[in-house]
Design an enzyme around this catalytic site. Structure first.
Site, PDB file in Angstrom:
ATOM      1  N   ARG A   1      -2.298  -1.005   5.280  1.00 51.88           N
ATOM      2  CA  ARG A   1      -3.460  -1.583   4.608  1.00 51.88           C
ATOM      3  C   ARG A   1      -3.125  -2.948   4.017  1.00 51.88           C
ATOM      4  O   ARG A   1      -3.946  -3.879   4.048  1.00 51.88           O
ATOM      5  CB  ARG A   1      -3.952  -0.627   3.514  1.00 51.88           C
ATOM      6  CG  ARG A   1      -4.562   0.655   4.046  1.00 51.88           C
ATOM      7  CD  ARG A   1      -4.831   1.688   2.963  1.00 51.88           C
ATOM      8  NE  ARG A   1      -3.628   2.376   2.521  1.00 51.88           N
ATOM      9  CZ  ARG A   1      -3.609   3.335   1.604  1.00 51.88           C
ATOM     10  NH1 ARG A   1      -4.739   3.704   1.005  1.00 51.88           N
ATOM     11  NH2 ARG A   1      -2.479   3.933   1.275  1.00 51.88           N
TER      12      ARG A   1
ATOM     13  N   CYS B   1       0.872  -1.178   0.000  1.00 54.56           N
ATOM     14  CA  CYS B   1       0.000   0.000   0.000  1.00 54.56           C
ATOM     15  C   CYS B   1       0.906   1.223   0.000  1.00 54.56           C
ATOM     16  O   CYS B   1       1.785   1.331  -0.861  1.00 54.56           O
ATOM     17  CB  CYS B   1      -0.973  -0.047   1.184  1.00 54.56           C
ATOM     18  SG  CYS B   1      -0.175  -0.222   2.795  1.00 54.56           S
TER      19      CYS B   1
END
Length: 264
Positions: free
Chosen positions: A229, A224
């Site tokens: 994430r 990410c």
């Protein structure tokens, strides 16, 4: 314990002496109510925090301090949870994989699911008993920029970009360069969470990803901006049996290196 554990199954195991529940929620949410006995771990402890790629691993010395401080022992089975759907919990489990501690689970849906199930909460401060664990770094669960570059032309290699579509296309700029790694497939991390089931991993995750071209026929690396994430997308891939690794440098490194190729 399975890699993905449901709240009721965890509740039945809370008295087990070899269980270590680690909560990566915000300090405020942890203080407001946590799983009885759960230890709080600030997510910052899992990241080097050094620009331009703050998501890289801390030093082995720093990680040793962190895991000793939470009392980790080789015999522990770690259950990770957070208050946001699995990003920080996944980052912790990936870090455990990196240090060779493979007895771990993710509380499906994290604290959202635990609270929705009406299970016990505690506001008592939990003081872990420090351990003397020694750790070593196993680089296999990670990929760096140079290794990704070497594999970009491989037919069986796939980059899973867990950022937002705006970051992927370059509409949103968060580094010197905007866009994505050539050939990367975008599936934003939140698309794998089911808001109707308290942010549990969606039950059709395998089919959903396959329609995008992300499947077990590929060797996958996920990233990410700072491997937060993608802590969750790594976890989902792991739960589906994918051959998946993570790029902790992520876009904050790739997008700031002078010679890395970029698509928009």
């Amino acid at each position: 314990m399975d890699l993905i554990i449901e709240p009721e199954a965890l509740a039945a195991q809370l008295e087990h002496e070899e269980l270590l529940v680690v909560d990566l929620s915000t300090p405020q949410n942890y203080a407001a109510g946590h799983i009885p006995g759960a230890i709080h771990l600030p997510f910052q402890a899992l990241m080097a925090g050094t620009p331009p790629a703050p998501g890289k691993l801390p030093s082995v010395e720093r990680l040793t301090q962190v895991f000793r401080a939470i009392g980790l022992k080789p015999e522990h089975h770690v259950v990770a949870c957070d208050d946001e759907g699995g990003g920080w919990a996944g980052r912790l489990l990936w870090t455990l994989e990196v240090i060779g501690h493979r007895n771990y689970s993710y509380l499906n849906g994290g604290m959202h699911a635990w609270r929705a199930a009406g299970l016990p909460l505690s506001t008592d401060a939990v003081e872990p008993v420090p351990s003397e664990i020694d750790i070593a770094i196993n680089p296999a669960p990670a990929m760096d920029a140079e290794e990704i570059l070497q594999h970009l032309e491989d037919q069986d290699f796939l980059v899973w970009d867990a950022r937002s579509p705006q970051e992927y296309t370059g509409e949103r700029v968060a580094a010197m360069k905007a866009g994505h790694i050539p050939g990367a497939i975008n599936c934003e991390w939140t698309q794998l969470m089911d808001p109707q089931r308290d942010l549990r991993i969606r039950t059709d995750a395998r089919e959903f990803l396959a329609k995008l071209g992300i499947d077990d026929r590929h060797k996958i690396v996920t990233h990410c901006q700072s491997h937060h994430r993608s802590g969750f997308t790594w976890l989902v891939g792991k739960s589906l049996g994918f051959d998946i690794r993570a790029y902790p440098g992520s876009w904050s490194e790739w997008g700031n290196l002078p010679d890395t190729p970029v698509e928009q």
